[in-house]
Design an enzyme around this catalytic site. Structure first.
Site: not given
Lengths: 404, 130
Positions: A117, A195, A198, A221, A361
């Site tokens: 991202h 990261d 998600q 999220k 993104c």
């Protein structure tokens, strides 16, 4: 296989309307329990934290720090190594500024992947440009995965200081083998940032087991509010780091010319914290734990498998990313022959189906897979197979308009 | 008939007019829509102060491609100095469909590119308050 339904849709006020919300990869919906916790914090316990000696301030501090402790436990981290940020982007920037500028120099390399991202690309571009380091990318294969052999060969050159990669791709859904990546990076003397924006919402994640030196994720999220993210870090690294931003709450003592820093995690939390947001995120992870993250993952896998099966019936639809649900999370990017993603999303909207269209993104990834944009359906606990049936009906309509 | 994807919109999308490249050309511009990453470029041949010929190239949604295609038929023959004065409403009227705020940039990318090529102004065409 029988559908695995969690039957929790009624817990989400926004979903009282007749929509199929398939954009949880962008942001999740919030259960009533999160809204109630934030509302009750403001109505009954609002005060600034860490300072006041009166009862209300103690209540606020207990709620805030209690949320931190539960959030840390949820993700497998230590409480004092669990730093609140504004979002995952800020967590990554914190590392790029406070660690990167001390440890990455001219001639060094930062290694990321083509499936990142922008939030895990741009901070490293800025760092590398500033210090004269080189930013390198691991390629994404045809089936949407990374190659550990390629990782080994780049690491073997001996210049990589940091490997930064996503745990689960927001576009392809790819579930990356972060623990294996971390082991190889550490053997080559590099640190690892993961990261998890998600991943944490949909998988059981133990940040220590991932092997990451830094693990970033975001609240909104994961059924929580916007405005709060989390950075988990390794103790000796965080202790040695300089602060990110200066201000109140992060200091030990301030003199006219110099200051000393507060202990972890407060050293990295300048200014008044997102207190209500922490309370809300605490309620969100309580809610997720109530369902059980193994059940959340099983449901995600079920919906994803069903989506892949239904889309495979449509020979004018192409799916991007891994087809094996064991190697992917709940985000399915696809193309419809002859139709641009924006037009797909527009027609889906008429069917009450909310999907994402665009570059997500992740423009370098778009170039790597040879498209300008994709349409993406992404899921969470409130989705059912009926939502996917509605998506497929909407796509039939797209095909009727745009098919040749 | 679909309110947005009318037959003539789909016709221009599926078989765009004046698409491709022109070499040599006198003016050119290239731009993109930051929201979706769609790209559009133009090559223009000028004769007697007018747009003698032009070709658009790039990729985009039905609205952006149809807008470029429909507009191209109006733009050929137009005095170059008039192009910079064209408004967002000129595009919306040519399209003849109701463009929601989320799709405005799709419709206006071609005008942005044409204005860039003829005036060097890289700003988005302003939309009149409704």
């Amino acid at each position: 296989m029988a559908p695995l339904a969690l039957n929790v849709r009624a817990d989400f006020p926004v979903l009282a309307g007749d929509i199929a919300y398939l954009d949880s990869g962008a942001t999740s919906q919030k259960p009533e329990a999160v809204l109630a916790a934030m509302d009750s914090y403001y109505r009954e316990s609002n005060a600034n934290v860490h300072r006041g000696v009166y009862g209300l301030a103690r209540d606020a501090t207990e709620l805030f720090e209690g949320a931190r402790a539960r959030i840390a436990e949820f993700a497998g981290g230590d409480t004092d190594l669990t730093i609140f940020t504004r979002n995952a982007t800020e967590a990554i920037n914190l590392v790029a500024y406070a660690w990167g500028r001390e440890h990455v120099g001219a001639g060094d390399e930062v290694l990321i992947t083509e499936m990142e991202h922008h939030s895990n690309i741009v901070p490293w571009q800025m760092l590398c440009q500033e210090v004269g380091a080189k930013l390198r990318y691991l390629s994404v294969s045809e089936d949407g995965t990374l190659s550990l052999d390629e990782l080994d060969s780049v690491l073997a050159e001996g210049r990589v200081k940091l490997v930064a990669l996503t745990h689960v791709s927001n576009v392809l859904g790819t579930l990356n083998p972060v623990a294996e990546v971390a082991a190889r990076a550490h053997a080559a003397g590099a640190l690892v940032l993961v990261d998890g924006a998600q991943a944490v919402p949909q998988l059981p994640v133990d940040v220590v087991e991932t092997g990451a030196d830094f693990y970033a994720w975001t609240g909104h999220k994961a059924l929580g509010p916007t405005g709060i993210g989390v950075l988990h870090g390794r103790r000796e690294i965080l202790e040695a780091m300089r602060p990110f931003m200066g201000g109140g709450d992060m200091i030990g003592r301030v003199d006219f010319d110099t200051s000393t820093w507060n202990e972890l995690p407060f050293k990295f939390e300048a200014g008044t914290s997102p207190i209500a947001e922490a309370v809300g995120l605490g309620a969100a992870i309580d809610y997720l734990r109530g369902i059980g993250m193994d059940n959340v993952r099983a449901h995600e896998r079920d919906i994803t498998a069903y989506t892949l099966d239904r889309l495979a019936e449509l020979d004018w639809v192409k799916v991007f990313g891994p087809l094996d649900v064991e190697r992917r999370g709940g985000a399915v990017s696809f193309a419809v022959e002859g139709a641009h993603p924006h037009d797909i999303a527009e027609i889906c909207d008429r069917h009450g189906v909310c999907i994402r269209a665009g570059h997500h993104c992740a423009q370098p990834l778009m170039r790597a897979i040879g498209v300008n944009a994709t349409a993406r359906a992404s899921f969470h606990v409130y989705n059912s197979r009926e939502d996917i049936d509605r998506l497929v009906a909407a796509l039939e309509d797209v095909h009727a308009i745009f098919g040749s | 008939m679909d309110e947005l994807y009318r037959d003539y919109i789909l016709d221009h999308y599926k078989e765009p007019r004046n698409f491709g490249e022109l070499d040599p050309h006198d003016l050119e511009w290239h731009d993109h829509n930051p929201l979706c990453g769609d790209e559009l470029g133009v090559h223009i041949v000028v004769a007697d102060g007018k747009v003698a010929d032009l070709r658009f190239h790039g990729t985009g949604c039905a609205i952006s491609q149809a807008a470029a295609s429909i507009a191209s038929e109006e733009l050929i023959g137009m005095p170059v100095e008039e192009v910079g004065g064209l408004s967002a409403d000129w595009v919306f009227e040519l399209l003849g469909i109701d463009i929601s705020p989320t799709r405005r940039k799709c419709a206006l990318l071609n005008l942005k590119v044409m204005r860039g090529a003829t005036t060097g102004d890289a700003s988005w065409p302003e939309v009149a308050a409704s």
